[in-house]
Design an enzyme around this catalytic site. Structure first.
Site, PDB file in Angstrom:
ATOM      1  N   GLY A 278       0.840  -1.196   0.000  1.00 31.39           N
ATOM      2  CA  GLY A 278       0.000   0.000   0.000  1.00 31.39           C
ATOM      3  C   GLY A 278       0.876   1.246   0.000  1.00 31.39           C
ATOM      4  N   ARG A 279       1.467   1.506   1.161  1.00 30.85           N
ATOM      5  CA  ARG A 279       2.254   2.723   1.355  1.00 30.85           C
ATOM      6  C   ARG A 279       3.370   2.902   0.329  1.00 30.85           C
ATOM      7  NH1 ARG A 279       2.622   5.081   6.441  1.00 30.85           N
ATOM      8  NH2 ARG A 279       1.878   3.128   7.330  1.00 30.85           N
ATOM      9  N   CYS A 345      -9.209  22.361  17.600  1.00 30.83           N
ATOM     10  CA  CYS A 345      -9.075  22.586  19.032  1.00 30.83           C
ATOM     11  C   CYS A 345      -8.671  21.317  19.764  1.00 30.83           C
ATOM     12  CB  CYS A 345     -10.357  23.194  19.565  1.00 30.83           C
ATOM     13  SG  CYS A 345     -10.542  24.842  18.866  1.00 30.83           S
TER      14      CYS A 345
HETATM   15  C1  LIG Z   1      -2.661  -2.339   5.663  1.00 33.63           C
HETATM   16  C2  LIG Z   1      -2.434  -3.673   5.072  1.00 33.63           C
HETATM   17  C3  LIG Z   1      -1.555  -3.825   3.993  1.00 33.63           C
HETATM   18  C4  LIG Z   1      -0.745  -2.683   3.425  1.00 33.63           C
HETATM   19  O1  LIG Z   1       0.220  -2.200   4.287  1.00 33.63           O
HETATM   20  P1  LIG Z   1       1.268  -1.124   3.738  1.00 33.63           P
HETATM   21  O2  LIG Z   1       2.113  -0.843   4.915  1.00 33.63           O
HETATM   22  O3  LIG Z   1       0.493   0.066   3.314  1.00 33.63           O
HETATM   23  O4  LIG Z   1       2.006  -1.746   2.625  1.00 33.63           O
HETATM   24  C5  LIG Z   1      -1.431  -5.071   3.432  1.00 33.63           C
HETATM   25  N1  LIG Z   1      -2.123  -6.140   3.905  1.00 33.63           N
HETATM   26  C6  LIG Z   1      -2.981  -6.019   4.942  1.00 33.63           C
HETATM   27  C7  LIG Z   1      -3.702  -7.221   5.390  1.00 33.63           C
HETATM   28  C8  LIG Z   1      -3.155  -4.796   5.560  1.00 33.63           C
HETATM   29  O5  LIG Z   1      -3.988  -4.688   6.594  1.00 33.63           O
END
Ligand SMILES: *Cc1c(COP(=O)(O)O)cnc(C)c1O
Length: 424
Positions: A278-279, A345
């Site tokens: 993801g990241r 706030c």
């Molecule tokens: C959040 C998540 C990912 C992705 O994690 P990243 O750090 O963004 O690569 C992959 N698999 C599962 C099951 C997740 O919960």
């Protein structure tokens, strides 16, 4: 590497000056670079396909579920790792084939499971035996077979922030390592399920590859044990979690180092290896633009730079003590020490404390870098603020890909019950 660079003293996204977007759309606003997304998707895939014969990559949508972002990744052949029925509909809307979707999460509800079976979901990553039993009942009643992997908690410390660590035995994710083989065997016997693999994901923003290697070696041993007992294990899902540099000049393991570790840890596996990044795909492909409202003197010598973005727009600093580099869109060359805060706030509405930044004054524009993952997707409307909009840039083109949702729209969705209307 990303495509946010200074040209003639002004910060650009690809060929578009960010100030032009800020002026046209207003601030705060997220801006994504399509070329950066594409580049990251290719670098990650190419690194892994160079060392592994059979891979499947599913983008972890929770990092950035924007439809335009998903379209770009779908175009790169990425599937989706989803964690809710809402994400399933988004993935399908983006044109990602249901067969390329992996469903993770400890709390998949009956309706979500039913819908996923109906569309022909690629793989359910079961997080408990109870979930497997429920899914088997649903699929069998529909005369269908749900393709599944069992998520295992390897009890390994990912050495990341506690709130984004998922692979320790006290975390809610997966089944206990020592119970996994027995659960796999029982689930394999159920009508309605096809158990084909194992899954693991130990955390996010991982900057040290050793815990992942340790987890994968444990998973390989479990795979061998199951195969030895006569079970099919053709797919091994190694999750996501690879970290990204949040600070300029930070040196972290990249996709090449990750791929080398995976090649070594999975050598001889003879399985399709699945990934859920993801990241690492979206993080550096986005920035959050903001305008300085005013610079406020403080009781200490460090002034507060009050910006119009806040913790409701970018929650990571407040939630995880996360660092985002801040850059002026048109730096003067001067520097200042400042605390950067938003208007909300709460004292947690702080982006930076006693930090050396580009000198800014009221009205100046700036950007929080590396905001493409876990940014807009976590935004909310706390303090009756607008829901932050999103823009995508490609070359010299740009477009709003998520509108700002004004407080008036949210107010219009609320109702006062008749007994209160009649009060006076
Ligand atoms: C959040 C998540 C990912 C992705 O994690 P990243 O750090 O963004 O690569 C992959 N698999 C599962 C099951 C997740 O919960």
């Amino acid at each position: 590497m990303d495509h946010f660079t200074y040209q003639n003293g002004e910060l650009y996204a690809e060929d578009v000056p960010l100030s032009a977007i800020a002026k046209a759309v207003g601030t705060p606003v997220y801006v994504y670079s399509q070329a950066t997304l594409t580049r990251h998707a290719r670098v990650f895939r190419d690194a892994l396909s160079a060392v592994l014969p059979s891979i499947h990559i599913a983008f972890a949508m929770k990092a950035n579920p924007n439809l335009a972002v998903l379209k770009v990744l779908a175009g790169e052949g990425y599937g989706a790792d989803i964690v809710s029925g809402g994400e399933l509909e988004r993935a399908l809307a983006a044109g990602i084939p249901a067969g390329d979707v992996v469903f993770s999460g400890v709390g998949k509800g009956a309706r979500e499971l039913t819908r996923a079976v109906e569309v022909g979901l690629g793989q359910f990553n079961l997080e408990s035996e109870e979930e497997g039993v429920e899914l088997a009942r649903i699929a069998a009643a529909m005369g269908r077979t749900a393709v599944c992997a069992l998520r295992v908690n390897p009890d390994v410390d990912a050495r990341t922030h506690a709130k984004i660590s998922t692979g320790k035995s006290e975390n809610k994710f997966g089944v206990a390592y020592h119970q996994a083989a027995a659960i796999y065997a029982r689930l394999s016997a159920l009508e309605g399920l096809e158990m084909r693999g194992l899954a693991v994901h130990i955390g996010s923003q991982i900057t040290d590859l050793e815990p992942s290697r340790e987890a994968f070696v444990k998973m390989g041993a479990l795979m061998a044990e199951l195969r030895g007992a006569g079970f099919t294990v053709s797919h091994m899902d190694l999750g996501g979690g690879l970290g990204v540099p949040y600070r300029a000049h930070e040196e972290l393991p990249g996709p090449g180092d990750y791929a080398a570790m995976i090649a070594q840890a999975t050598s001889g596996w003879d399985a399709t290896i699945m990934f859920e990044p993801g990241r690492v795909i979206a993080g550096n492909a986005g920035v959050l633009l903001t305008r300085v409202i005013r610079v406020k003197q403080s009781a200490t010598n460090t002034p507060f730079v009050v910006v119009d973005a806040a913790m409701n727009d970018l929650a990571r600093p407040a939630m995880y003590d996360a660092w985002h580099d801040f850059a002026a869109l048109a730096p003067s060359g001067e520097r200042m020490m400042a605390n950067i805060v938003g208007p909300i706030c709460e004292s947690s509405d702080t982006f930076a404390t006693a930090r050396d930044i580009d000198a800014v004054q009221a009205g100046d524009l700036g950007a929080f870098r590396t905001a493409g993952a876990y940014g807009a997707t976590m935004a909310n409307t706390y303090n009756s603020r607008a829901l932050v909009p999103e823009v995508m840039v490609s070359g010299d083109k740009w477009a709003v890909v998520a509108q700002r949702i004004e407080p008036s729209v949210i107010l219009a969705a609320e109702q006062v019950p008749d007994w209160l209307e009649q009060a006076d």
